[in-house]
Design an enzyme around this catalytic site. Structure first.
Site, mmCIF file in Angstrom:
data_model
loop_
_atom_site.group_PDB
_atom_site.id
_atom_site.type_symbol
_atom_site.label_atom_id
_atom_site.label_comp_id
_atom_site.label_asym_id
_atom_site.label_seq_id
_atom_site.Cartn_x
_atom_site.Cartn_y
_atom_site.Cartn_z
ATOM 1 N N ARG A 103 0.884 -1.186 0.000
ATOM 2 C CA ARG A 103 0.000 0.000 0.000
ATOM 3 C C ARG A 103 0.912 1.223 0.000
ATOM 4 N NH1 ARG A 103 -5.247 1.520 3.587
ATOM 5 N NH2 ARG A 103 -6.086 0.120 2.003
ATOM 6 N N HIS A 130 -7.442 0.542 -6.346
ATOM 7 C CA HIS A 130 -7.688 -0.246 -5.131
ATOM 8 C C HIS A 130 -8.382 -1.550 -5.575
ATOM 9 C CE1 HIS A 130 -7.903 -1.232 -1.056
ATOM 10 N NE2 HIS A 130 -8.721 -0.321 -0.572
ATOM 11 N N GLN A 133 -10.220 -4.007 -3.033
ATOM 12 C CA GLN A 133 -11.506 -3.503 -2.546
ATOM 13 C C GLN A 133 -12.596 -3.740 -3.581
ATOM 14 O OE1 GLN A 133 -12.257 -1.822 0.576
ATOM 15 N NE2 GLN A 133 -14.246 -2.437 -0.210
ATOM 16 N N ASP A 219 -17.206 7.154 -1.693
ATOM 17 C CA ASP A 219 -15.935 7.069 -0.969
ATOM 18 C C ASP A 219 -15.644 8.471 -0.438
ATOM 19 O OD1 ASP A 219 -13.458 6.232 -0.010
ATOM 20 O OD2 ASP A 219 -12.469 6.298 -1.985
ATOM 21 N N CYS A 259 -16.299 1.651 0.807
ATOM 22 C CA CYS A 259 -15.101 0.857 1.143
ATOM 23 C C CYS A 259 -14.666 1.055 2.586
ATOM 24 C CB CYS A 259 -13.966 1.180 0.185
ATOM 25 S SG CYS A 259 -13.409 2.899 0.261
ATOM 26 N N ARG A 287 -13.552 -8.482 1.909
ATOM 27 C CA ARG A 287 -12.134 -8.217 1.634
ATOM 28 C C ARG A 287 -11.315 -9.469 1.967
ATOM 29 N NH1 ARG A 287 -9.982 -3.077 1.759
ATOM 30 N NH2 ARG A 287 -8.119 -4.195 1.110
HETATM 31 N N1 NVA Z 1 -9.920 6.705 -1.510
HETATM 32 C C1 NVA Z 1 -9.554 6.313 -0.171
HETATM 33 C C2 NVA Z 1 -9.814 4.858 0.037
HETATM 34 C C3 NVA Z 1 -9.512 4.364 1.428
HETATM 35 C C4 NVA Z 1 -9.707 2.888 1.572
HETATM 36 C C5 NVA Z 1 -8.098 6.637 0.067
HETATM 37 O O1 NVA Z 1 -7.279 6.428 -0.853
HETATM 38 O O2 NVA Z 1 -7.756 7.114 1.139
HETATM 39 N N1 CP Z 2 -11.141 -0.015 2.667
HETATM 40 C C1 CP Z 2 -9.873 -0.083 3.067
HETATM 41 O O1 CP Z 2 -8.955 -0.317 2.270
HETATM 42 O O2 CP Z 2 -9.700 0.073 4.401
HETATM 43 P P1 CP Z 2 -8.338 0.308 5.172
HETATM 44 O O3 CP Z 2 -7.795 1.646 4.745
HETATM 45 O O4 CP Z 2 -8.704 0.275 6.627
HETATM 46 O O5 CP Z 2 -7.368 -0.782 4.813
#
Ligand code: NVA
Ligand code: CP
Length: 303
Positions: A103, A130, A133, A219, A259, A287
């Site tokens: 990540r 993502h 997800q 989101d 998500c 997930r």
């Molecule tokens: N769009 C959000 C998704 C979090 C799971 C982010 O990138 O922070």
């Molecule tokens: N939805 C998601 O990816 O959650 P986290 O940021 O908690 O991993």
């Protein structure tokens, strides 16, 4: 399937359905206490350069349930945070582990990691994508609706990693996809190029996108790394909230997915969130199952 899962564009529609079928099977096995230790003795390295609750816990627990082991590497505490090139990290981890989940911010970092790794690399979220997800989202929609093809998927809000991945994933499994974003916050041009000529609509009118939708997804307005833009974004996205009024133009029985984490009163009202909480937390659970399927398929458990 490719060696890695870096973005939904890497998967064919058949690949996605194969992952979802195995995910359903693994969910059944886990809920019925049936053994499914397909990755016995294998190790997943998990690199996190951003915060996480779901991704970390679901990957780590998933590896344990598959008979393997996961190890957490924070960007800051590993040598990555001191500038060790990603190319070298890739070649080192390839000699210890059987897979890498990462990540991070730039999609280019994940692509470079995969290029220099001899083991599978899984994208656990970048600014661009993502995919894990979206696999869980598609699994949840198929569970509730019994099929995906022909359904209308609507995304409301920022043209971010979730929007990019939902557009590609939805279209690849035969869904109609409609996205409402304000000017200046559109999805990535590579994704829009993929969507061209397919059953896809991009509009600045949330009601147009939500009309007759079978599932509405939203989101956060400010993603990780955009915290300083929060106020500016709150202004740009006013009017892009998933609320009762928006749901009233959707198909009766329309699902809502998020998500998480969610900001009640911003991209979704507390009422809509709570009315659809079962669907949203099923999505969070999925997930685990979707990622276990990805790991089994990529890390050598099942062909
Ligand atoms: N769009 C959000 C998704 C979090 C799971 C982010 O990138 O922070
Ligand atoms: N939805 C998601 O990816 O959650 P986290 O940021 O908690 O991993």
């Amino acid at each position: 399937m490719n060696k890695d899962l870096l973005k939904m564009l890497d998967l064919t529609g058949d690949d996605i359905l194969k992952i979802l079928d195995l995910a359903d099977q693994l969910k059944y096995d886990q809920h019925h206490g049936l053994p499914h230790k397909y990755l016995e003795g294998k190790t997943l390295a998990m690199i996190f350069e951003k915060n996480s609750t779901r991704t970390r816990v679901s990957f780590e627990t998933g590896m344990f349930q598959l008979g393997g082991h996961a190890l957490f590497l924070s960007g800051k505490e590993s040598q990555i945070g001191r500038g060790e090139p990603i190319e070298d990290t890739a070649r080192v981890l390839s000699r210890y582990c059987d897979g890498i989940m990462i990540r991070t911010f730039g999609q280019d970092e994940v692509e470079t990691l995969a290029k220099y790794s001899s083991i599978p690399v899984i994208n656990g979220l970048t600014d661009f994508a993502h995919p894990c997800q979206v696999l869980a989202d598609l699994m949840t929609i198929r569970e509730q609706m019994a099929h995906l093809d022909g359904l209308k998927l609507c995304f409301i809000g920022d043209g971010n990693n979730m929007a990019n991945s939902l557009i590609v994933g939805g279209l690849k499994v035969g869904m109609e996809v409609a996205v409402a974003c304000p000017e200046g916050y559109h999805p990535d041009p590579e994704v829009l190029a993929f969507a061209e000529g397919k059953p896809f609509t991009l509009t600045d009118d949330p009601k147009e996108a939500a009309k007759n939708a079978d599932v509405i997804i939203t989101d956060v307005w400010a993603s990780m790394g955009q915290e300083e833009e929060r106020e500016k974004r709150a202004n740009a996205f006013a009017g892009y909230q998933v609320n009762e009024e928006l749901l009233s133009v959707a198909h009766p029985g329309c699902m809502v997915q998020h998500c998480l984490p969610a900001h009640r009163g911003e991209e979704i009202t507390a009422d809509v969130f709570e009315a659809h909480a079962d669907e949203i937390f099923e999505e969070a659970e999925n997930r685990l199952h979707a990622q276990k399927a990805v790991m089994v398929l990529l890390m050598g458990g099942v062909n």
